[in-house]
Motif scaffolding. Structure first.
Motif, PDB file in Angstrom:
ATOM      1  N   LEU A 221       0.775  -1.263  -0.021  1.00  0.00           N
ATOM      2  CA  LEU A 221       0.103   0.124   0.045  1.00  0.00           C
ATOM      3  C   LEU A 221       0.816   1.370  -0.108  1.00  0.00           C
ATOM      4  O   LEU A 221       1.652   1.358   0.771  1.00  0.00           O
ATOM      5  N   GLY A 222       0.769   2.097  -0.915  1.00  0.00           N
ATOM      6  CA  GLY A 222       1.421   3.268  -1.091  1.00  0.00           C
ATOM      7  C   GLY A 222       0.599   4.595  -1.169  1.00  0.00           C
ATOM      8  O   GLY A 222      -0.025   4.941  -2.178  1.00  0.00           O
ATOM      9  N   LEU A 223       0.667   5.056  -0.168  1.00  0.00           N
ATOM     10  CA  LEU A 223      -0.403   6.459   0.307  1.00  0.00           C
ATOM     11  C   LEU A 223       0.351   7.718   0.640  1.00  0.00           C
ATOM     12  O   LEU A 223      -0.175   8.690   0.637  1.00  0.00           O
ATOM     13  N   ALA A 252      -3.540  -1.349   7.306  1.00  0.00           N
ATOM     14  CA  ALA A 252      -2.734  -2.367   7.984  1.00  0.00           C
ATOM     15  C   ALA A 252      -3.997  -3.132   8.502  1.00  0.00           C
ATOM     16  O   ALA A 252      -3.867  -4.552   8.517  1.00  0.00           O
ATOM     17  N   ASP A 253      -4.970  -2.639   9.312  1.00  0.00           N
ATOM     18  CA  ASP A 253      -6.203  -3.652   9.580  1.00  0.00           C
ATOM     19  C   ASP A 253      -6.812  -4.351   8.454  1.00  0.00           C
ATOM     20  O   ASP A 253      -7.385  -5.489   8.711  1.00  0.00           O
ATOM     21  N   LEU A 254      -6.679  -3.702   7.291  1.00  0.00           N
ATOM     22  CA  LEU A 254      -7.331  -4.608   6.188  1.00  0.00           C
ATOM     23  C   LEU A 254      -6.665  -5.495   5.616  1.00  0.00           C
ATOM     24  O   LEU A 254      -7.179  -6.259   4.598  1.00  0.00           O
ATOM     25  N   GLY A 255      -5.558  -5.477   5.946  1.00  0.00           N
ATOM     26  CA  GLY A 255      -4.401  -6.778   5.349  1.00  0.00           C
ATOM     27  C   GLY A 255      -3.333  -6.245   4.486  1.00  0.00           C
ATOM     28  O   GLY A 255      -2.648  -7.182   3.888  1.00  0.00           O
ATOM     29  N   ALA A 256      -2.953  -5.088   4.545  1.00  0.00           N
ATOM     30  CA  ALA A 256      -1.864  -4.443   3.842  1.00  0.00           C
ATOM     31  C   ALA A 256      -0.500  -5.142   4.626  1.00  0.00           C
ATOM     32  O   ALA A 256      -0.401  -5.114   5.634  1.00  0.00           O
ATOM     33  N   LEU A 271       2.591   1.937  14.298  1.00  0.00           N
ATOM     34  CA  LEU A 271       2.322   0.583  14.331  1.00  0.00           C
ATOM     35  C   LEU A 271       2.663  -0.290  15.582  1.00  0.00           C
ATOM     36  O   LEU A 271       2.145  -1.128  15.938  1.00  0.00           O
ATOM     37  N   SER A 272       3.876   0.068  16.147  1.00  0.00           N
ATOM     38  CA  SER A 272       4.381  -0.361  17.342  1.00  0.00           C
ATOM     39  C   SER A 272       3.066  -0.157  18.670  1.00  0.00           C
ATOM     40  O   SER A 272       2.559  -0.976  19.286  1.00  0.00           O
TER      41      SER A 272
END
Length: 281
Positions: A221-223, A252-256, A271-272
């Motif tokens: 994912l590149g945002l 990230a929650d959606l699976g990236a 993320l930590s």
């Protein structure tokens, strides 16, 4: 420098330089050695500044660095292959021998071949094998990993995005199979910001889970700092970190599996905390 291995026994996306918390995506640092990239064009054009920035991103928590020597922003200038390689070569030749995991963002097979011969482990093709007919064979011959990104020449506000994804990625995977590329070495990118309306960009993020389920491949994912945040928030490029962080956490929650970002330290911290809170929820 820490080691990073772009392989796993099951062909999945668990290529970690060190153990991360479960569900923590890989962080890919953006290193543009260009004069005209939309966000940081010209800042890291010299090998010295590029290498210094690379080391900073690695210290901040980058797992892999994606080096680009030709801008892909709207209205970008095409760069001849020899000029593109001249920008890449000194940076790759300094970092690859140190064991740094490197990706190169290119659509040109001749550039990809030289990069892979110089120690690069992944090619990030923003045209998903559709631009250069030689690219699949270069990937196949090297046994490298490749990012296959969805792209379009024109924006169509009536587009059925999911149908277009299927058309595009089915063709990309067919080209890969014909060339002999191991499917387990392919990563898909939904192409946020490429040939899409801003509403379609939002839809692309929301549909990450569908893309992952249908193809069973890791998702990049590149945002980072993209125009969608200007559209949604009215923020200039230099003030889009909060929007980028929020969208990437949802991604990230959606699976990236991989987040391609400019701001490594802030994403590593976010993320930590995300992982910590999920573990204690």
């Amino acid at each position: 420098m820490k080691q990073f291995f772009l392989s796993a026994p099951d062909g999945g996306a668990s290529w970690l330089s060190k153990p991360h918390a479960a569900g923590r995506p890989v962080l890919m640092g953006i290193l543009n050695v260009t004069p005209d990239s939309f966000s940081d064009g010209g800042r890291f054009q010299s090998p010295e500044t590029a290498i210094a920035h690379a080391r900073e991103m690695l210290t901040d928590g980058a797992d892999i660095l994606d080096i680009g020597a030709e801008s892909t922003r709207p209205g970008f200038r095409l760069v001849p292959a020899d000029e593109e390689w001249a920008r890449l070569e000194p940076v790759i030749n300094r970092l690859a021998p140190e064991g740094v995991a490197l990706s190169v963002d290119t659509t040109k097979a001749v550039v990809a071949r030289k990069a892979l011969q110089s120690g690069v482990r992944l090619i990030n093709d923003v045209w998903g094998f559709h631009a250069d007919p030689e690219m699949p064979s270069v990937i196949a011959d090297s046994g490298a990993w490749a990012v296959v990104m969805h792209n379009r020449h024109e924006v169509d506000d009536q587009l059925d995005l999911l149908a277009d994804w299927r058309r595009f990625f089915d063709h990309s995977l067919e080209l890969a199979e014909k060339a002999g590329i191991d499917r387990n070495r392919l990563i898909l990118d939904p192409g946020v910001g490429f040939g899409k309306t801003q509403d379609q960009n939002v839809q692309a993020i929301a549909a990450l889970g569908t893309l992952k389920r249908e193809y069973g491949r890791p998702i990049l994912l590149g945002l980072s700092r993209k125009s969608m945040f200007g559209y949604l928030l009215g923020r200039p490029i230099e003030d889009r970190l909060a929007g980028t962080l929020a969208a990437n956490l949802v991604g990230a929650d959606l699976g990236a599996d991989i987040l391609r970002v400019h701001d490594i330290r802030e994403h590593a911290d976010a993320l930590s905390i995300r992982c910590l809170l999920k573990e204690n929820a």
